[in-house]
Scaffold this motif. Structure first.
Motif, mmCIF file in Angstrom:
data_model
loop_
_atom_site.group_PDB
_atom_site.id
_atom_site.type_symbol
_atom_site.label_atom_id
_atom_site.label_comp_id
_atom_site.label_asym_id
_atom_site.label_seq_id
_atom_site.Cartn_x
_atom_site.Cartn_y
_atom_site.Cartn_z
ATOM 1 N N ARG A 146 -2.837 39.019 29.505
ATOM 2 C CA ARG A 146 -1.823 38.198 28.475
ATOM 3 C C ARG A 146 -1.586 38.956 27.243
ATOM 4 N NH1 ARG A 146 -5.711 33.228 28.124
ATOM 5 N NH2 ARG A 146 -5.323 32.183 29.993
ATOM 6 N N TYR A 176 -2.319 38.534 13.863
ATOM 7 C CA TYR A 176 -3.295 38.071 14.796
ATOM 8 C C TYR A 176 -3.332 38.858 15.887
ATOM 9 C CZ TYR A 176 -6.567 34.767 16.590
ATOM 10 O OH TYR A 176 -7.819 34.352 17.136
ATOM 11 N N PRO A 177 -2.234 39.040 16.784
ATOM 12 C CA PRO A 177 -2.423 39.759 17.994
ATOM 13 C C PRO A 177 -2.985 41.283 17.884
ATOM 14 C CG PRO A 177 -0.173 38.880 17.921
ATOM 15 C CD PRO A 177 -0.977 38.677 16.601
ATOM 16 N N ASN A 212 -6.926 41.167 16.482
ATOM 17 C CA ASN A 212 -7.531 40.319 17.557
ATOM 18 C C ASN A 212 -7.757 41.639 18.737
ATOM 19 O OD1 ASN A 212 -9.076 38.235 18.152
ATOM 20 N ND2 ASN A 212 -7.406 37.640 19.725
ATOM 21 N N ARG A 213 -6.737 42.156 19.217
ATOM 22 C CA ARG A 213 -6.944 42.799 20.384
ATOM 23 C C ARG A 213 -7.398 44.083 20.221
ATOM 24 N NH1 ARG A 213 -1.486 40.726 22.381
ATOM 25 N NH2 ARG A 213 -2.402 38.599 23.232
ATOM 26 N N PHE A 223 5.766 29.546 21.460
ATOM 27 C CA PHE A 223 5.621 28.121 21.804
ATOM 28 C C PHE A 223 6.639 27.277 21.219
ATOM 29 C CE2 PHE A 223 1.610 29.966 22.820
ATOM 30 C CZ PHE A 223 1.349 29.263 23.968
ATOM 31 N N GLN A 224 6.608 25.914 21.787
ATOM 32 C CA GLN A 224 7.537 25.215 21.405
ATOM 33 C C GLN A 224 7.852 24.826 19.805
ATOM 34 O OE1 GLN A 224 7.569 21.279 23.147
ATOM 35 N NE2 GLN A 224 8.214 22.231 25.000
ATOM 36 N N VAL A 252 4.684 35.154 23.672
ATOM 37 C CA VAL A 252 4.882 33.958 23.738
ATOM 38 C C VAL A 252 5.271 33.528 22.648
ATOM 39 C CG1 VAL A 252 4.382 32.135 25.127
ATOM 40 C CG2 VAL A 252 2.928 33.918 24.957
ATOM 41 N N ARG A 262 5.649 37.089 15.831
ATOM 42 C CA ARG A 262 4.334 37.062 16.402
ATOM 43 C C ARG A 262 4.531 37.474 17.871
ATOM 44 N NH1 ARG A 262 0.274 32.284 16.170
ATOM 45 N NH2 ARG A 262 1.382 31.365 17.632
ATOM 46 N N GLY A 278 3.853 27.403 17.747
ATOM 47 C CA GLY A 278 2.504 27.429 17.608
ATOM 48 C C GLY A 278 1.729 28.176 16.623
ATOM 49 N N LEU A 279 2.118 28.407 15.386
ATOM 50 C CA LEU A 279 1.316 29.008 14.828
ATOM 51 C C LEU A 279 0.142 28.487 14.003
ATOM 52 C CD1 LEU A 279 4.478 30.014 12.066
ATOM 53 C CD2 LEU A 279 3.614 31.377 14.019
ATOM 54 N N PHE A 280 -0.700 29.281 13.607
ATOM 55 C CA PHE A 280 -2.040 28.792 13.244
ATOM 56 C C PHE A 280 -1.968 28.245 11.793
ATOM 57 C CE2 PHE A 280 -3.614 32.396 15.977
ATOM 58 C CZ PHE A 280 -3.502 31.402 17.035
ATOM 59 N N ASP A 340 9.372 29.141 24.917
ATOM 60 C CA ASP A 340 9.314 27.814 25.295
ATOM 61 C C ASP A 340 10.220 26.971 24.142
ATOM 62 O OD1 ASP A 340 8.923 25.595 26.375
ATOM 63 O OD2 ASP A 340 6.735 25.420 26.149
#
Lengths: 252, 277
Positions: B88, B112-113, B116-117, B95-96, B93, B161, B99-101, B173
């Motif tokens: 992933r 974040y990506p 985090n990675r 999202f609809q 991606v 993002r 999809g934010l935090f 999406d």
């Protein structure tokens, strides 16, 4: 008949799996320390004022109730002992847990439920974070750490509440006798079960809240449903487990 | 000379995917889809046709009951969640609803990506985050929270993002769902820019036929900073393919001309030409 049993059994299985994975994550990298601290603040510090309040009144009412019963036997001097034992063994852990269940199991379920329905949990997985590690484990650690502490506070404040009723208000006994009685009556068995129970309840509260939150479907309505279910299920299991644990400790 | 689509490496391949929740009807029914490098797929269909579910299967967020998934040349169907994280990290991606935090600021969301990675510090990725947000014209919102932004702005942050880790595959999406036509066109223009600057393979799930039309006929001109019509003989035209879904099945796949020529009333609903009449 089997269909009726299917859903609760599946839920129980999911609970056990979640418990296993959340517990295993405690020792696995990466650690989300800041999330744990944040949750301890919401669950622990946030519940402190109301814990003190109910702790005080449960101790006070216990002493009040016992004043009549004990005076029948002329044993009003024992009021410290009775208050201490009932609080430490049963009332402190259960009342605190019910309170935290109402406050935090619902909070956790609605927060995670909202994240689920707005696809934040999917986004988290898509961005390479395990939601169990990031969301469930910090809440579990925070609850397991703070609930026993809250219980100790509730127990202590409760004994003070009992004292205020027994000595200044009703003059059932003297100050030194009350505290001496309360202190000496507590055995290791009482303390152990009084601290073991909140640990089990913490697991129930955190994981039931998380489970119902993560399973949420059906938009905002689903969040409401998940929240209600989480509180009801957590409360019921708290009662069931306190019975089971007491059953074990009574025999020891 | 135009390269034939079949010569390019296959990025995503769904092979006979079926998915059913419990004992209910199939949400996806024997779906096969292939995406080659540089290709753009427009996935159209009515609500509940299984478009979003298909994206989630491609991302490993939902496990198919039958069929195989191939990503970047590997069979990833039976990957564990930990193995999926690695896969992933090459996919962006949107999202609809973005999809934010909610609990993180816009800057933290976009970072974040990367944080985090790569376990980089937030300060190290700051310039990159700022640039990504400038790209979606939201450079001034770094300190804000998602709840303070409008729906269109949240979608743009989501695009920033999705693209920040330079993914090889971008999945959108319903990027324009619930937005007014002007904002929707802005979002599509950003998606086209993203496609051209990164040269990534993209899939766009939508129920608006206009979105597909824009993707298929326009490209971004970096000099004039505007969208311009793709010339009729450009190979870029060949790389945009349309997919129409209905009740969990793919009922059409082809170019825009083929979509316009379809006689099926359901498929024709998604044709720009027909709908104009």
């Amino acid at each position: 008949m089997l269909d009726i049993l299917k859903s609760p059994i599946v839920t129980f299985q999911e609970f056990i799996l979640l418990a296993g994975r959340a517990t295993a994550n405690i020792v696995r990298r990466p650690f989300y320390g800041s999330d744990v601290i944040l949750q301890m603040d919401t669950i622990g510090v946030g519940s402190l004022p109301i814990t003190i309040l109910i702790g005080f009144f449960s101790g006070a009412v216990m002493a009040l109730q016992m004043s009549r019963a004990l005076s029948q036997y002329g044993a009003t001097g024992q009021v410290g002992q009775i208050t201490a034992i009932t609080l430490v063994r049963e009332l402190g852990p259960v009342l605190t847990a019910l309170l935290v269940a109402g406050r935090n199991a619902s909070g956790i379920a609605s927060e995670l439920g909202s994240m689920k329905v707005t696809e934040q949990i999917d986004a988290m997985r898509a961005l390479g974070t395990d939601p169990i590690k990031k969301l469930v484990t910090p809440r579990l650690i925070a609850t397991c750490f703070t609930l026993p502490l809250l219980t100790i506070v509730a127990d202590f404040i409760g004994i003070i509440g009992g004292y205020l009723v027994a000595v200044p208000l009703l003059a059932l006994t003297t100050t030194s006798q009350y505290w001496n009685n309360a202190w000496r009556s507590l055995e290791y068995n009482d303390i152990t079960q009084g601290l073991f129970k909140p640990l089990v309840f913490a697991y129930i509260i955190a994981l039931v809240g998380c489970l119902y939150g993560i399973r949420t479907t059906g938009g905002t309505q689903g969040v409401g449903r998940a929240t209600t279910q989480a509180v009801v299920v957590a409360s019921v299991w708290i009662f069931v487990c306190t019975f089971l644990i007491t059953r074990i400790f009574v025999n020891i | 000379m135009p390269t034939h689509a079949t010569e390019r490496p296959c990025i995503l391949r769904l092979q006979n995917i079926s998915l059913a929740f419990g004992e209910g009807a199939k949400v996806l029914d024997n779906v096969s889809l292939e995406m080659r490098a540089g290709e753009t797929k427009i996935i159209l269909g009515a609500a509940g046709a299984g478009k979003s579910v298909m994206l989630k299967v491609a991302l490993g967020l939902l496990k198919p009951t039958e069929g195989r998934i191939f990503l970047f040349g590997h069979d990833v169907t039976d990957y564990t969640e930990n193995q999926w994280y690695e896969v992933r990290s090459h996919i962006g991606v949107l999202f609809q609803e973005g999809g934010l935090f909610d609990s993180l600021t816009i800057e933290e969301n976009v970072a974040y990506p990367l944080v985090n990675r790569s376990s980089k510090k937030p300060e190290e990725v700051h310039p990159q985050v700022e640039e990504a947000l400038r790209f979606v014209e939201l450079g001034h919102t770094l300190e804000k929270f998602p709840s303070e932004l409008s729906g269109g702005m949240r979608r743009r942050v989501g695009i920033a993002r999705a693209g920040i880790s330079d993914p090889a595959l971008l999945l959108y999406d319903s990027p324009t769902a619930g937005l007014d036509p002007i904002t929707a066109n802005n979002i599509m223009s950003l998606i086209i820019q993203e496609r051209e600057t990164r040269n990534a393979t993209s899939a766009i799930v939508t129920h608006r036929f206009q979105d597909g039309h824009i993707m298929a006929n326009f490209r971004y001109n970096p000099d004039s900073k505007r969208l311009e019509r793709i010339p009729d003989d450009s190979p870029l035209r060949q790389s945009t393919r349309f997919v129409v879904m209905r009740d969990g099945q793919i009922v059409f796949e082809g170019s825009e001309a083929e979509l316009d020529a379809s006689t099926d009333p359901y498929i024709a609903k998604f044709s720009m030409q027909r709908s104009a009449h």
